[in-house]
Write a protein that holds these residues in place. Structure first.
Motif, PDB file in Angstrom:
ATOM      1  N   GLY A  86      -1.827 -11.704   5.571  1.00  0.00           N
ATOM      2  CA  GLY A  86      -1.250 -12.711   6.448  1.00  0.00           C
ATOM      3  C   GLY A  86      -0.384 -12.074   7.515  1.00  0.00           C
ATOM      4  N   ALA A  87      -0.604 -12.446   8.773  1.00  0.00           N
ATOM      5  CA  ALA A  87       0.147 -11.859   9.879  1.00  0.00           C
ATOM      6  C   ALA A  87       1.627 -12.215   9.829  1.00  0.00           C
ATOM      7  N   LYS A  88       1.970 -13.304   9.124  1.00  0.00           N
ATOM      8  CA  LYS A  88       3.368 -13.737   9.046  1.00  0.00           C
ATOM      9  C   LYS A  88       3.988 -13.442   7.681  1.00  0.00           C
ATOM     10  N   ASP A  89       3.397 -12.520   6.956  1.00  0.00           N
ATOM     11  CA  ASP A  89       3.908 -12.161   5.637  1.00  0.00           C
ATOM     12  C   ASP A  89       5.249 -11.440   5.782  1.00  0.00           C
ATOM     13  N   GLU A  90       6.313 -12.035   5.228  1.00  0.00           N
ATOM     14  CA  GLU A  90       7.647 -11.441   5.315  1.00  0.00           C
ATOM     15  C   GLU A  90       8.034 -10.687   4.047  1.00  0.00           C
ATOM     16  N   LEU A  91       7.164 -10.712   3.039  1.00  0.00           N
ATOM     17  CA  LEU A  91       7.440  -9.974   1.802  1.00  0.00           C
ATOM     18  C   LEU A  91       6.687  -8.642   1.785  1.00  0.00           C
ATOM     19  N   VAL A  92       5.406  -8.702   2.095  1.00  0.00           N
ATOM     20  CA  VAL A  92       4.599  -7.485   2.251  1.00  0.00           C
ATOM     21  C   VAL A  92       4.030  -7.529   3.668  1.00  0.00           C
ATOM     22  N   PRO A  93       4.743  -6.979   4.634  1.00  0.00           N
ATOM     23  CA  PRO A  93       4.299  -7.071   6.029  1.00  0.00           C
ATOM     24  C   PRO A  93       2.865  -6.569   6.209  1.00  0.00           C
ATOM     25  N   ILE A  94       2.183  -7.158   7.174  1.00  0.00           N
ATOM     26  CA  ILE A  94       0.776  -6.837   7.400  1.00  0.00           C
ATOM     27  C   ILE A  94       0.569  -5.374   7.763  1.00  0.00           C
ATOM     28  N   SER A  95       1.633  -4.687   8.153  1.00  0.00           N
ATOM     29  CA  SER A  95       1.517  -3.257   8.461  1.00  0.00           C
ATOM     30  C   SER A  95       1.013  -2.465   7.260  1.00  0.00           C
ATOM     31  N   HIS A  96       1.285  -2.929   6.042  1.00  0.00           N
ATOM     32  CA  HIS A  96       0.759  -2.249   4.859  1.00  0.00           C
ATOM     33  C   HIS A  96      -0.763  -2.186   4.921  1.00  0.00           C
ATOM     34  N   THR A 107       0.802  -1.216   0.000  1.00  0.00           N
ATOM     35  CA  THR A 107       0.000   0.000   0.000  1.00  0.00           C
ATOM     36  C   THR A 107       0.838   1.271   0.000  1.00  0.00           C
ATOM     37  N   ASP A 108       2.110   1.156   0.330  1.00  0.00           N
ATOM     38  CA  ASP A 108       3.006   2.315   0.358  1.00  0.00           C
ATOM     39  C   ASP A 108       4.335   1.924  -0.284  1.00  0.00           C
ATOM     40  N   LEU A 109       4.488   2.251  -1.555  1.00  0.00           N
ATOM     41  CA  LEU A 109       5.707   1.871  -2.275  1.00  0.00           C
ATOM     42  C   LEU A 109       6.913   2.677  -1.810  1.00  0.00           C
ATOM     43  N   ARG A 110       6.686   3.773  -1.136  1.00  0.00           N
ATOM     44  CA  ARG A 110       7.815   4.592  -0.683  1.00  0.00           C
ATOM     45  C   ARG A 110       8.723   3.827   0.273  1.00  0.00           C
ATOM     46  N   ILE A 111       8.149   2.954   1.103  1.00  0.00           N
ATOM     47  CA  ILE A 111       8.972   2.207   2.057  1.00  0.00           C
ATOM     48  C   ILE A 111       9.574   0.955   1.417  1.00  0.00           C
ATOM     49  N   MET A 112       9.260   0.741   0.136  1.00  0.00           N
ATOM     50  CA  MET A 112       9.837  -0.377  -0.600  1.00  0.00           C
ATOM     51  C   MET A 112      10.874   0.110  -1.618  1.00  0.00           C
ATOM     52  N   ALA A 113      11.019   1.427  -1.735  1.00  0.00           N
ATOM     53  CA  ALA A 113      11.922   2.023  -2.725  1.00  0.00           C
ATOM     54  C   ALA A 113      13.380   1.811  -2.340  1.00  0.00           C
ATOM     55  N   MET A 114      14.266   2.036  -3.315  1.00  0.00           N
ATOM     56  CA  MET A 114      15.687   1.754  -3.112  1.00  0.00           C
ATOM     57  C   MET A 114      16.309   2.641  -2.037  1.00  0.00           C
ATOM     58  N   ASP A 115      15.789   3.841  -1.846  1.00  0.00           N
ATOM     59  CA  ASP A 115      16.355   4.750  -0.856  1.00  0.00           C
ATOM     60  C   ASP A 115      15.610   4.714   0.478  1.00  0.00           C
ATOM     61  N   ALA A 116      14.697   3.754   0.640  1.00  0.00           N
ATOM     62  CA  ALA A 116      13.985   3.627   1.915  1.00  0.00           C
ATOM     63  C   ALA A 116      14.942   3.088   2.975  1.00  0.00           C
ATOM     64  N   PRO A 117      15.005   3.714   4.153  1.00  0.00           N
ATOM     65  CA  PRO A 117      15.992   3.297   5.171  1.00  0.00           C
ATOM     66  C   PRO A 117      15.814   1.873   5.676  1.00  0.00           C
ATOM     67  N   ASP A 118      14.586   1.373   5.725  1.00  0.00           N
ATOM     68  CA  ASP A 118      14.336   0.027   6.247  1.00  0.00           C
ATOM     69  C   ASP A 118      13.871  -0.924   5.149  1.00  0.00           C
ATOM     70  N   ARG A 119      14.322  -0.680   3.940  1.00  0.00           N
ATOM     71  CA  ARG A 119      13.914  -1.522   2.797  1.00  0.00           C
ATOM     72  C   ARG A 119      14.302  -2.983   3.037  1.00  0.00           C
ATOM     73  N   LEU A 120      13.363  -3.888   2.762  1.00  0.00           N
ATOM     74  CA  LEU A 120      13.643  -5.305   2.931  1.00  0.00           C
ATOM     75  C   LEU A 120      14.564  -5.815   1.827  1.00  0.00           C
TER      76      LEU A 120
END
Length: 289
Positions: free
Chosen positions: A228-238, A178-191
């Protein structure tokens, strides 16, 4: 010369072949062209109940990692059976794929698909004011973009398709970014996992216009979130964060969390998610008596 003859034969055969394929109780119309770019066609397949169609359309975003693959429509038809059994006409929409095309271009493609279907609603025997959309992961993201960031069309466009609204009346988003900004290359906590997705080779500024959470407004479509509460690719926080945004904007919304699920559902979770998806569309797209 041989290629020319072969192409001519194919063209003649395509005219002679039936455009509709019957698959049990569903009529399938494959590879409908809804747009072109760079010499390529963007297409969708149509799955129409042979009986008791309810006049509503549900679009499925064929997308994973913003890559849109093709499969024989007869092969994917069973996944739409819960919807077609309820009378919905389903459109499996494909978009220009990563890495050749960006997320923004995929969003533009699916916008056009809605406009095209609405413009041609009579031909598909669907109500232009009862269109829903769903998808999983990247497909869920695209569904949310249609639910939050659509418009009424451009009346001044020379293209009749672009003159039509791309708004939808109901959305179901599975495990959706839901928020691509936190998935971007310059995001500080990017997975680290996002390194595998060329579509996410973007910075936060580029990501912002295609982040559904920044477009939430009170006129957004009713939206069901499945995560999914255990989603490690797109965390449920989205899903949790956009739920809060929807609630603040008084958008009708619901989040169903699957405690033991990751990025995708199986077994009883899958059944529950499908039932919830169908119920959402029945509630929001079926004409009231």
């Amino acid at each position: 010369m041989r290629l020319t003859v072969f192409s001519t034969v194919l063209a003649v055969l395509s005219l002679l072949a039936p455009s509709l394929i019957r698959a049990e109780e569903v009529m399938i119309k494959p590879d409908v062209v809804y747009g072109h770019k760079f010499g390529l066609a963007t297409t969708f397949d149509v799955f129409t109940p042979a009986q008791n169609a309810n006049g509503a359309a549900v679009l499925f975003m064929v997308s994973g990692g913003w890559y849109s693959s093709w499969s024989p429509p007869e092969q994917i038809q069973p996944r739409f059976k819960p919807l077609t059994d309820q009378g919905f006409t389903v459109f499996a929409v494909r978009h220009g794929s990563s890495p050749r095309f960006s997320i923004a271009e995929a969003v533009a493609d699916v916008r056009r698909s809605v406009r095209f279907i609405r413009l041609n609603a009579e031909a598909y025997q669907v109500d232009p004011d009862r269109i829903g959309v769903f998808g999983m992961s990247a497909g869920g993201h695209l569904s949310l973009m249609l639910g939050t960031a659509s418009d009424e069309g451009n009346a001044d466009s020379k293209d009749p398709v672009d003159q039509v609204s791309d708004r939808v009346q109901a959305v179901v988003a599975y495990v959706a970014p839901t928020d691509l900004r936190i998935m971007a290359m310059d995001a500080p906590d990017r997975l680290a996992a996002y390194e595998r997705f060329p579509a996410l080779e973007i910075d936060a500024n580029t990501a912002e216009p295609d982040s559904p959470i920044v477009h939430v407004t009170p006129d957004d479509a009713p939206t069901l979130l499945l995560a999914g509460a255990k989603d490690e690719l797109v965390p449920i926080s989205h899903s949790r964060k956009i739920l809060v945004a929807f609630e603040k904007a008084n958008v009708e919304t619901k989040l169903i969390e699957f405690e033991n699920a990751g990025h995708g559902f199986g077994g009883e979770d899958a059944k529950q998610a499908t039932d919830a998806m169908v119920d959402w569309f029945v509630t929001h797209l079926t004409e009231k008596p």
